[in-house]
Design a protein around this motif. Sequence first.
Motif: not given
Length: 136
Positions: A15-32
Amino acid sequence: MNGKTAAGLVLIAGAVVFLIGGDLGGLFALLLSAGLLVYGWRKWKASETGGGRAVGIGALIVGGILLLNWIPFLIGLLIAAVCIYFGWALIRQGREPSGFEREPGVEAEAAGQKPRWEDDFESEWKRFLERHKEDN
């Protein structure tokens, strides 16, 4: 960890990946950014010297700057949650709080009123059908 917990975590991650539009780079930036904020806070609180506090404050600043990228997403998420809440409240308006609905019209028919679920269009339509049923 049982199977339900693992499946729940996978669904949440999806769901998180879906909400951010499938952008795993954005997820990495959030986690970082979250990691830098936690590291900076702990380093700043635990340090007794000026150098350790400076590193902690620097990590907090960099993590905060990276987190600023997520403000539009979080505002949109907040607006969506408010819209969903008020939409759900409008849908649930006038229903039984327990989730169970009574038999339609039983109380209204006993009191000689039209049933709660029947509006003016419904009553007009019934009268129209009864008039045309007599004509045929």
